[in-house]
Design an enzyme around this catalytic site. Structure first.
Site, PDB file in Angstrom:
ATOM      1  N   GLU A 153       6.547  14.538   4.840  1.00 25.23           N
ATOM      2  CA  GLU A 153       5.299  13.767   4.918  1.00 25.23           C
ATOM      3  C   GLU A 153       4.538  13.730   6.013  1.00 25.23           C
ATOM      4  O   GLU A 153       4.770  12.971   6.790  1.00 25.23           O
ATOM      5  CB  GLU A 153       5.805  12.392   4.237  1.00 25.23           C
ATOM      6  CG  GLU A 153       4.557  11.295   4.104  1.00 25.23           C
ATOM      7  CD  GLU A 153       5.273   9.983   4.080  1.00 25.23           C
ATOM      8  OE1 GLU A 153       4.320   9.197   3.875  1.00 25.23           O
ATOM      9  OE2 GLU A 153       6.569   9.836   4.230  1.00 25.23           O
ATOM     10  N   ASN A 251      -1.328   3.114  -1.320  1.00 22.65           N
ATOM     11  CA  ASN A 251      -1.016   2.850   0.235  1.00 22.65           C
ATOM     12  C   ASN A 251      -1.359   3.988   0.905  1.00 22.65           C
ATOM     13  O   ASN A 251      -1.182   5.109   0.617  1.00 22.65           O
ATOM     14  CB  ASN A 251       0.529   2.835   0.239  1.00 22.65           C
ATOM     15  CG  ASN A 251       1.166   1.514  -0.514  1.00 22.65           C
ATOM     16  OD1 ASN A 251       1.740   1.502  -1.249  1.00 22.65           O
ATOM     17  ND2 ASN A 251       0.622   0.249   0.213  1.00 22.65           N
ATOM     18  N   ASP A 283       8.572  -2.492  -4.571  1.00 23.74           N
ATOM     19  CA  ASP A 283       9.382  -3.417  -3.723  1.00 23.74           C
ATOM     20  C   ASP A 283       8.977  -4.860  -3.714  1.00 23.74           C
ATOM     21  O   ASP A 283       9.419  -5.649  -3.213  1.00 23.74           O
ATOM     22  CB  ASP A 283       9.518  -2.853  -2.237  1.00 23.74           C
ATOM     23  CG  ASP A 283       8.286  -2.553  -1.339  1.00 23.74           C
ATOM     24  OD1 ASP A 283       7.082  -3.006  -1.966  1.00 23.74           O
ATOM     25  OD2 ASP A 283       8.493  -2.234  -0.176  1.00 23.74           O
ATOM     26  N   GLY A 284       7.679  -5.270  -4.301  1.00 23.17           N
ATOM     27  CA  GLY A 284       7.027  -6.469  -4.103  1.00 23.17           C
ATOM     28  C   GLY A 284       6.301  -6.924  -2.735  1.00 23.17           C
ATOM     29  O   GLY A 284       5.829  -7.886  -2.545  1.00 23.17           O
ATOM     30  N   ASP A 308      10.348   4.776  -0.195  1.00 26.03           N
ATOM     31  CA  ASP A 308       9.971   5.083   0.960  1.00 26.03           C
ATOM     32  C   ASP A 308      10.793   4.174   2.098  1.00 26.03           C
ATOM     33  O   ASP A 308      10.334   3.713   3.040  1.00 26.03           O
ATOM     34  CB  ASP A 308       8.362   4.513   1.143  1.00 26.03           C
ATOM     35  CG  ASP A 308       7.643   4.879   2.348  1.00 26.03           C
ATOM     36  OD1 ASP A 308       8.189   5.850   2.854  1.00 26.03           O
ATOM     37  OD2 ASP A 308       6.764   4.173   2.675  1.00 26.03           O
TER      38      ASP A 308
END
Length: 434
Positions: A153, A251, A283-284, A308
């Site tokens: 990444e 994101n 994940d909120g 992640d």
């Protein structure tokens, strides 16, 4: 309960799982599943029983629980105190940490994953990548979760969408694919897709990157769009060149705009246009629940849940150092750079993300499970081997306890984990072979 084995009959390594609800396609099917710890595969039960007249060593009653393929996490930076991007100065220590992670990770339901390396200096990739290659012929169930190849990444990312990636190591690729080889190591990107790299995330608008995509795709390396200021047109061009994935949608990328939908726009259905797979962190913290639902409804066939997760996953709350000199603050699944609100990856597990998505979306169990099994397997080229309960696939399996609570919440827990046909973890009894 297991049926006792007659002392006169030799063991076959075969287990019959009965009384469960199997995730097959978009359905929950009540049927038996036979697996072999010898071959590590799911068996054709009718053929084994009637043609070869083989009986199982034991029959296990799942008592109505869900039986599904093992989870696959395609964006996973580390956990349980181990970071894949830590330069292996001491090979023995690095390998020990990797083995420890694999044995802990499989207990969470993740049976396969892509070890992810964020933006680093070339020497880090050169030294770490050889240890993160696909496990290949080493099919040892007691090793726990297995690598399906590394996910690099960065460092070919937008400097304005770098997130926690250090701007000091970001690069461009004016010489095309040769610059990728110089960064990751030519030996790690061989012809024929036999190297340790399975996926690369880069920003398509970064100088030279569009020209790299076709060669990466030709070598069997998945190319993902991420950490990017790309317009809809630039993202579309990347897909036309061979990009097949979007890294953590929404994101670290240009947001959706009504006159330029940006990367999100490529999920829209259009005549003659390929739509990519895409990762979502449920994940909120990274995304609002409604944003997750919007993404899923836009293109459910490409929807992949990822964590992640950083090395702080599975660790106590507190302040942690990272390799680039930053310090992170962990509070439950929330991970931020010290002194700021910048999100620094996640500390959530994949089963938590699955549980959240099921609660928010009210999708069916098969639809939810697909996002961490068959869809990532298809994206990576492992269709028919991973992420399915079809005969001849790897017997990487989970037994899940799924419950709908009265307050609208939904509970989903990992009860048992099988790796290559061997029961390696049983939360209900406290048994673990790892």
């Amino acid at each position: 309960m297991p049926i006792a084995l007659s002392p006169e009959r030799p063991r076959t390594g075969i287990t019959r799982l009965t009384g469960g609800r199997l995730v097959k396609g978009n359905q929950l099917v009540e049927e038996d599943l036979w697996i072999s710890s010898v071959t590590g595969k799911i068996l054709r039960s009718q053929e084994v029983f009637y043609q070869h007249q083989v009986t199982p060593d034991e029959t296990i009653d799942l008592k109505g629980k869900i039986l599904c393929p093992g989870f696959i996490d395609v964006q996973f930076n580390g956990a349980f105190g181990f970071d894949f991007s830590t330069v292996p100065q001491d090979v023995a220590v690095y390998q020990k940490g990797l083995k420890n992670l694999n044995r802990h990770l499989v207990k969470t339901g993740v049976t396969s994953y892509l070890p992810t390396l964020p933006s680093q200096k070339p020497e880090v990739y050169h030294r770490a990548l050889p240890y993160l290659a696909p496990s290949g012929a080493a099919r040892n169930a007691l090793e726990g979760s297995e690598s399906l190849g590394a996910h690099c990444e960065g460092p070919f990312l937008s400097p304005t969408k770098n997130g926690i990636h250090s701007p000091d190591v970001l690069q461009e690729a004016p010489n095309g694919f040769a610059d990728l080889q110089a960064c990751y190591g030519a030996e790690n990107m061989p012809e024929g897709n036999h190297g340790p790299i399975s996926m690369i995330t880069a920003a398509p608008e970064v100088h030279g990157i569009q020209n790299c995509i076709p060669e990466a795709a030709r070598r069997g390396i998945r190319f993902a769009i991420g950490h990017t200021e790309a317009t809809y047109e630039q993202a579309t061009e990347a897909i036309q060149h061979g990009a097949t994935m979007v890294t953590h949608l929404f994101n670290a990328m240009r947001p959706l705009h009504h006159r330029n939908p940006g990367v999100f726009g490529v999920l829209g259905k259009a005549e003659g246009k390929e739509r990519p797979y895409y990762g979502v962190i449920s994940d909120g913290i990274h995304l609002h629940p409604t944003t997750v639902k919007i993404a899923w409804n836009a293109h459910p066939d490409g929807f992949i849940l990822v964590t992640d997760a950083m090395y702080t996953a599975g660790q106590p709350d507190g302040v942690y150092d990272w390799t680039n000199g930053d310090r992170w603050v962990k509070k439950g699944p929330l991970l931020t750079r010290e002194g700021s609100d910048t999100i620094a990856g996640s500390s959530a597990t994949l089963i938590e993300c699955v549980r959240n998505f099921w609660t928010w979306s009210h999708a069916s169990i098969p639809e939810v499970i697909r996002a961490v099994t068959s869809t990532p397997a298809e994206m990576l080229g492992w269709k028919g081997v991973k992420g399915t309960l079809d005969p001849d696939a790897d017997a990487d399996l989970l037994v899940l306890d799924a419950r709908e609570e009265g307050n609208g919440e939904r509970s989903l827990d990992v009860v048992q984990v099988y790796k290559f046909g061997t029961l390696v973890h049983d939360a209900s009894s406290g048994m673990s072979e790892l």
